[in-house]
Write a protein that holds these residues in place. Structure first.
Motif, short mmCIF file in Angstrom:
data_model
loop_
_atom_site.label_atom_id
_atom_site.label_comp_id
_atom_site.label_asym_id
_atom_site.label_seq_id
_atom_site.Cartn_x
_atom_site.Cartn_y
_atom_site.Cartn_z
N VAL A 165 -86.96 33.70 -50.20
CA VAL A 165 -85.55 33.15 -49.82
C VAL A 165 -85.26 33.98 -48.44
O VAL A 165 -85.49 35.35 -48.20
CB VAL A 165 -84.52 33.77 -50.64
N GLY A 205 -76.78 31.42 -43.58
CA GLY A 205 -77.18 30.22 -44.60
C GLY A 205 -78.68 30.93 -45.07
O GLY A 205 -79.07 31.87 -44.70
N TYR A 206 -78.80 30.19 -46.07
CA TYR A 206 -80.26 30.62 -46.82
C TYR A 206 -81.12 29.44 -47.09
O TYR A 206 -80.65 28.48 -47.54
CB TYR A 206 -79.84 31.40 -48.17
N ARG A 207 -82.51 29.81 -47.06
CA ARG A 207 -83.44 28.77 -47.11
C ARG A 207 -84.52 29.37 -48.21
O ARG A 207 -84.68 30.49 -48.26
CB ARG A 207 -84.20 28.54 -45.62
N GLN A 213 -77.07 19.43 -40.80
CA GLN A 213 -78.09 19.65 -42.10
C GLN A 213 -78.28 21.13 -42.20
O GLN A 213 -78.50 21.54 -43.66
CB GLN A 213 -79.43 19.26 -41.52
N LEU A 214 -77.70 22.10 -41.26
CA LEU A 214 -78.18 23.41 -41.68
C LEU A 214 -76.83 24.32 -41.69
O LEU A 214 -76.77 25.29 -42.13
CB LEU A 214 -78.86 24.26 -40.52
N ASN A 241 -88.40 28.43 -48.90
CA ASN A 241 -89.61 27.77 -48.49
C ASN A 241 -89.17 26.34 -47.75
O ASN A 241 -89.38 25.38 -48.02
CB ASN A 241 -90.25 27.07 -49.88
N GLY A 242 -88.24 26.49 -46.79
CA GLY A 242 -87.97 25.51 -45.84
C GLY A 242 -86.76 24.46 -46.43
O GLY A 242 -86.26 23.88 -45.55
N GLN A 243 -86.19 24.77 -47.62
CA GLN A 243 -85.34 23.83 -48.19
C GLN A 243 -83.86 24.88 -48.20
O GLN A 243 -83.80 26.05 -48.45
CB GLN A 243 -85.58 23.55 -49.48
N VAL A 244 -82.83 24.17 -47.72
CA VAL A 244 -81.59 25.04 -47.57
C VAL A 244 -81.03 25.14 -48.87
O VAL A 244 -80.63 24.32 -49.55
CB VAL A 244 -80.61 24.23 -46.50
N LEU A 245 -80.75 26.47 -49.28
CA LEU A 245 -80.04 26.82 -50.25
C LEU A 245 -78.51 26.84 -50.21
O LEU A 245 -77.89 26.38 -50.89
CB LEU A 245 -80.50 28.14 -50.98
N PRO A 296 -75.86 26.25 -46.66
CA PRO A 296 -75.48 25.89 -45.13
C PRO A 296 -75.07 27.37 -44.67
O PRO A 296 -74.24 27.94 -45.44
CB PRO A 296 -74.97 24.87 -44.94
#
Length: 191
Positions: A136, A174-176, A149-150, A178-182, A184
């Motif tokens: 994360v 914001g938190y990601r 998107q972000l 593995n590249g997926q936004v958890l 925004p």
């Protein structure tokens, strides 16, 4: 009066079928065994077709049962993997909770405000490190162009010397994973 005339004057019409009597072939006897042999062959073919049908039906039923078992196994394995993931995350976060409880106990003493602030900062850093080790990552888009998107725009604001659509302030990072936004980033955007 003939047989074909009735007393009421009606004529009886008789349908007749012409039958050609042929000599029985070499494979047939005069008593009709040829037809019996044909019926026998037809029954054998019918029996074979039924056996094939039964085999295909059994194969289809086995395949369906195998697929049902596969689906149940995958569902079970998925739920077990999810449970293991949750348990692992909980184990990783338990020391953070312990440190936070220690910080709260230290904060009960009025003279320990500096120690409380330092304790909370340590807990924050430990939690960030644990989340980072799980993949994360936090992101702060201040100064970057707004990307729906972000980013989640909480408000817009006029800013001198800034192009429209630029993030002026990040209210929440914001938190990601593995590249997926958890989550925004929640931001204020220039207009």
């Amino acid at each position: 009066m003939t047989d074909e005339q009735r007393p009421n004057g009606d004529e009886e019409v008789v349908d007749a079928e012409v039958v050609n009597e042929e000599e029985p072939s070499a494979g047939q006897s005069a008593d009709g065994n040829g037809a019996a042999d044909q019926v026998e062959r037809d029954l054998d073919e019918l029996g074979e077709a039924k056996r094939e049908r039964d085999e295909y039906l059994e194969l289809a039923q086995r395949t369906r049962a195998d697929f049902d078992n596969y689906r149940k196994r995958v569902t079970k394995e998925t739920s077990e993997a999810l449970a293991r993931g949750k348990a692992e995350l909980a184990r990783e976060l338990l020391p953070v909770i312990d440190n936070l409880e220690r910080a709260l106990q230290a904060g009960q003493d009025a003279s320990a405000h500096e120690a409380l602030a330092r304790g909370v900062a340590l807990v924050h850093e430990e939690l960030r490190a644990r989340l980072q080790s799980a993949g994360v990552e936090a992101f702060d888009p201040t100064g970057q162009p707004f990307d729906p998107q972000l980013h989640e725009a909480l408000s817009t604001q006029t800013a001198e010397g800034t192009d429209p659509g630029v993030v002026l302030e990040t209210v929440e990072k914001g938190y990601r994973l593995n590249g997926q936004v958890l989550r925004p980033a929640r931001v204020v955007v220039s207009k």
